[in-house]
Design a protein around this motif. Sequence first.
Motif, mmCIF file in Angstrom:
data_model
loop_
_atom_site.group_PDB
_atom_site.id
_atom_site.type_symbol
_atom_site.label_atom_id
_atom_site.label_comp_id
_atom_site.label_asym_id
_atom_site.label_seq_id
_atom_site.Cartn_x
_atom_site.Cartn_y
_atom_site.Cartn_z
ATOM 1 N N PRO A 224 -7.712 1.131 10.283
ATOM 2 C CA PRO A 224 -6.253 0.522 10.373
ATOM 3 C C PRO A 224 -6.479 -0.952 9.970
ATOM 4 C CG PRO A 224 -7.104 1.847 12.228
ATOM 5 C CD PRO A 224 -8.107 1.879 11.563
ATOM 6 N N VAL A 225 -7.611 -1.712 10.289
ATOM 7 C CA VAL A 225 -7.422 -3.172 9.868
ATOM 8 C C VAL A 225 -7.578 -3.172 8.197
ATOM 9 C CG1 VAL A 225 -9.105 -5.179 9.734
ATOM 10 C CG2 VAL A 225 -8.754 -3.993 11.879
ATOM 11 N N ILE A 226 -8.201 -2.435 7.450
ATOM 12 C CA ILE A 226 -8.442 -2.326 6.093
ATOM 13 C C ILE A 226 -7.055 -2.026 5.637
ATOM 14 C CG2 ILE A 226 -9.152 -0.940 4.039
ATOM 15 C CD1 ILE A 226 -11.819 -0.547 5.747
ATOM 16 N N TYR A 227 -6.059 -1.137 6.122
ATOM 17 C CA TYR A 227 -4.774 -0.951 5.425
ATOM 18 C C TYR A 227 -3.950 -1.915 5.823
ATOM 19 C CZ TYR A 227 -5.658 3.767 3.388
ATOM 20 O OH TYR A 227 -6.176 4.703 2.662
ATOM 21 N N ASP A 228 -4.134 -2.436 7.080
ATOM 22 C CA ASP A 228 -3.103 -3.844 7.341
ATOM 23 C C ASP A 228 -3.534 -5.002 6.511
ATOM 24 O OD1 ASP A 228 -2.272 -2.330 9.266
ATOM 25 O OD2 ASP A 228 -2.872 -3.327 11.004
ATOM 26 N N ARG A 229 -4.684 -5.223 5.964
ATOM 27 C CA ARG A 229 -5.041 -6.349 4.978
ATOM 28 C C ARG A 229 -4.427 -6.013 3.644
ATOM 29 N NH1 ARG A 229 -11.194 -8.230 5.199
ATOM 30 N NH2 ARG A 229 -9.974 -10.119 4.339
ATOM 31 N N HIS B 18 -5.980 -12.012 4.073
ATOM 32 C CA HIS B 18 -6.977 -12.795 5.065
ATOM 33 C C HIS B 18 -6.277 -13.324 6.337
ATOM 34 C CE1 HIS B 18 -9.848 -13.234 1.815
ATOM 35 N NE2 HIS B 18 -8.792 -13.776 1.051
ATOM 36 N N THR B 19 -5.144 -12.618 6.881
ATOM 37 C CA THR B 19 -4.799 -12.621 8.027
ATOM 38 C C THR B 19 -5.081 -11.651 9.081
ATOM 39 O OG1 THR B 19 -2.470 -13.520 7.091
ATOM 40 C CG2 THR B 19 -2.329 -12.791 9.285
ATOM 41 N N PRO B 20 -5.956 -12.184 10.151
ATOM 42 C CA PRO B 20 -6.522 -11.147 11.049
ATOM 43 C C PRO B 20 -5.119 -10.171 11.594
ATOM 44 C CG PRO B 20 -7.286 -13.237 11.327
ATOM 45 C CD PRO B 20 -6.312 -13.480 10.478
ATOM 46 N N PRO B 21 -5.273 -8.992 11.497
ATOM 47 C CA PRO B 21 -4.095 -8.224 12.001
ATOM 48 C C PRO B 21 -4.111 -7.861 13.360
ATOM 49 C CG PRO B 21 -5.772 -7.038 10.816
ATOM 50 C CD PRO B 21 -6.338 -8.213 10.546
ATOM 51 N N ASP B 22 -2.830 -7.598 14.119
ATOM 52 C CA ASP B 22 -2.756 -7.219 15.364
ATOM 53 C C ASP B 22 -3.592 -6.150 15.582
ATOM 54 O OD1 ASP B 22 -0.794 -9.161 15.600
ATOM 55 O OD2 ASP B 22 0.545 -7.679 15.574
ATOM 56 N N SER C 214 1.787 -9.256 7.565
ATOM 57 C CA SER C 214 2.145 -10.367 6.605
ATOM 58 C C SER C 214 2.564 -9.759 5.328
ATOM 59 C CB SER C 214 1.242 -11.512 6.579
ATOM 60 O OG SER C 214 1.070 -11.842 7.821
ATOM 61 N N GLU C 215 3.366 -10.366 4.474
ATOM 62 C CA GLU C 215 3.487 -10.128 3.132
ATOM 63 C C GLU C 215 2.300 -10.418 2.225
ATOM 64 O OE1 GLU C 215 7.079 -12.110 1.601
ATOM 65 O OE2 GLU C 215 8.523 -10.695 2.601
ATOM 66 N N TRP C 216 2.101 -9.521 1.328
ATOM 67 C CA TRP C 216 1.086 -9.895 0.314
ATOM 68 C C TRP C 216 1.528 -11.104 -0.446
ATOM 69 C CZ3 TRP C 216 -3.500 -7.547 -0.081
ATOM 70 C CH2 TRP C 216 -4.319 -8.011 -1.502
ATOM 71 N N PRO C 217 0.412 -11.970 -0.889
ATOM 72 C CA PRO C 217 -1.240 -11.966 -0.452
ATOM 73 C C PRO C 217 -1.424 -12.317 0.720
ATOM 74 C CG PRO C 217 -0.693 -13.768 -1.970
ATOM 75 C CD PRO C 217 0.822 -13.059 -1.744
ATOM 76 N N VAL D 150 0.995 -1.304 0.022
ATOM 77 C CA VAL D 150 -0.006 0.150 0.113
ATOM 78 C C VAL D 150 0.886 1.249 0.262
ATOM 79 C CG1 VAL D 150 -1.843 1.228 1.216
ATOM 80 C CG2 VAL D 150 -1.577 -1.146 1.472
ATOM 81 N N VAL D 151 0.708 2.118 -0.943
ATOM 82 C CA VAL D 151 1.449 3.348 -1.243
ATOM 83 C C VAL D 151 0.836 4.540 -1.298
ATOM 84 C CG1 VAL D 151 2.834 4.468 -2.947
ATOM 85 C CG2 VAL D 151 3.468 2.229 -2.345
ATOM 86 N N LEU D 152 1.344 5.642 -0.715
ATOM 87 C CA LEU D 152 0.747 7.002 -0.856
ATOM 88 C C LEU D 152 1.300 7.947 -1.994
ATOM 89 C CD1 LEU D 152 -1.533 9.084 0.139
ATOM 90 C CD2 LEU D 152 0.010 9.978 1.612
ATOM 91 N N ASP D 153 0.979 8.036 -3.033
ATOM 92 C CA ASP D 153 1.549 9.076 -4.105
ATOM 93 C C ASP D 153 1.159 10.297 -3.866
ATOM 94 O OD1 ASP D 153 3.107 10.069 -6.219
ATOM 95 O OD2 ASP D 153 1.860 9.386 -7.483
#
Length: 665
Positions: A557-562, A472-476, A465-468, A276-279
């Motif tokens: 935060p969960v959306i971005y961690d995914r 589907h990994t529940p983030p902290d 975790s690394e993509w991908p 995920v990148v911000l330009d």
Amino acid sequence: MKSPMAGDFLRAPLAVKIVAFFLIGVTFFYFGKHWSDGYQQLVFFTTQRSDPDPNANPNPVVSTSPNYAKSFDLSALIDRNATLPEKAPPPPELIEKMGVVNENGTMSDEFEVGGLDPGMVEQWVNETQVEDEGSSSSYNLGFAIKKFGLCPREMSEYIPCLDNEDAIRKLPSTEKGERFERHCPEKGQGLNCLIPAPRGYRTPIPWPRSRDEVWYNNVPHTRLVEDKGGQNWISRDNDKFKFPGGGTQFIHGANEYLDHIAKMIPDITFGKHIRVVLDVGCGVASFGAYLLSRNVVAMSVAPKDVHENQIQFALERGVPAMAAAFATRRLLYPSQAFDLIHCSRCRINWTRDDGILLLEVNRMLRAGGYFVWAAQPVYKHEEVLEEQWEEMLNLTTRLCWKFLKKDGYIAIWQKPTNNICYLDREAGTKPPMCDLSDDPDNVWYVDLKTCISELPKNGYGANVSEWPARLHTPPDRLQSIKLDAFSSRAELFRAESKYWNDIIASYVRALHWKKMRLRNVMDMRAGFGGFAAALIDHNLDCWVMNVVPVSGPNTLPVIYDRGLIGVMHDWCEAFDTYPRTYDLLHAANLLSVERKRCNISTIMLEMDRILRPGGRVYIRDSLEIMDDLQEVAKAIGWHVMLRDTEEGPHASYRVLVCDKHLLRG
């Protein structure tokens, strides 16, 4: 009385009887054959043959009596009502084929006209029509609308909260970019008409071709061509804009530029650790457009300034983008959202006001994430620019960023993974740490702060975790979301993912979603991002803007961690995007909640503003509000169809499917 001859014959010997019968038979045979010579013979027809030989002649077979050599008048023997084998159809007339001459000088019929289906174009009213006072439904307005009229043509690119000139004129100051921030119309004075498309509007060119070209009439502005034509950003070619893939600092193309970054820092692995990148100050978003092929999703942002159509071009191309400005308020993204933040000649003074703008970058940058800066102070040796470079080095050192490398016109820093460096700074070092009471994920109309947001002591957000796998990994950070729930958050996360995966599977199977024109998609109430994840799982070639309403829990935060992108928003106000920028709007259990805070028609008019002609809306909500939703949808000009959910006709929920046509006054 018997005849004497008959009696004599009966009394004759047996041998005599046999001879007599034989002579009589021969006599009849002779006369029968002789008399039949002048008559036609029987002919037997069949239209099928039982011969199993696949090479046998498939034509009808004719069998005749033994006298097959004679000529026959068949028409005299066949019943006039019998069905004869059909004659072979005459050869088709020659059709003159039309085409276009391609770059090789040969004729090709593979071209796209680009017009909207005539069935998708409707004549519409130019003024809003109000129902009589006795109307049964009022959409919470106090009166009912029969039809919303079209807005004036000059409003074809209107963004309500960014084009509020009255509010902008009243600002006490605009020196810090305040005019580019949100200034929404007061309640009751928002949009009350339908934004028209520009003249000559065409169905957008589909992805991936849209990465390289779009229709001129859909974004009819040449300012960027005039200002940036020599920098390989954009050019005009008859009825299209072309995008060579370059930028101010990467005129040789975005792909070469991305390779350059990856070679500088081998740990920057696009599509794995970097997802995920911000330009910042994205131009026409070629940086983000070429990252997509590397399994990286970039949020491209730029203000609606003198180059006001940057975001419009990006979205027309099919690249994730929204209007946003580094000015006086926090951007609408959570803390530790982006794995990498990029600024290439983004015209931002990062060191002004004690580094307040770079501190906002620090808030949004993930622990261990990278900041990539390509600008003149990096490589030019002029006195003023060298001073700016020294100021940047000093500020980033105080932020505890590690300077990694400078190569040519690119410089790269890395944010720390914990708070150790912050705690080891000398007393009184600026900028200070933020108060512990400050929530770095609180972003809705929150002013910027000249302080460093402390990283969570438990390491939340740092270890994804690394993509991908991270999809589907529940983030902290799932554990830090404030939810009224008794179940395990990980169980809720998995249940939501399965729920939307099953629904999208049914959409793909029954509603042929893979045949739909899907590219720019918005989930208006995203939750944990399960809808967007399901689209990825089903290989639908689109991206999703996950919107988290301010009226619910902050799950961004969960959306971005995914590995997904999204934004905080209040649906009682307008969204920060141009008209006609999304192909599909998905709203699940949204309108029944938000109608307690604002009018249903306000939200649906905003949905119409940002939806492309030919686009579609899916509203999954309670049955009790479906009548009102259908009335508003019809007043807007949408074509509606009410469908049962997967639970069947007795469920308390329905799905309202709406198609938007191109309306002309």
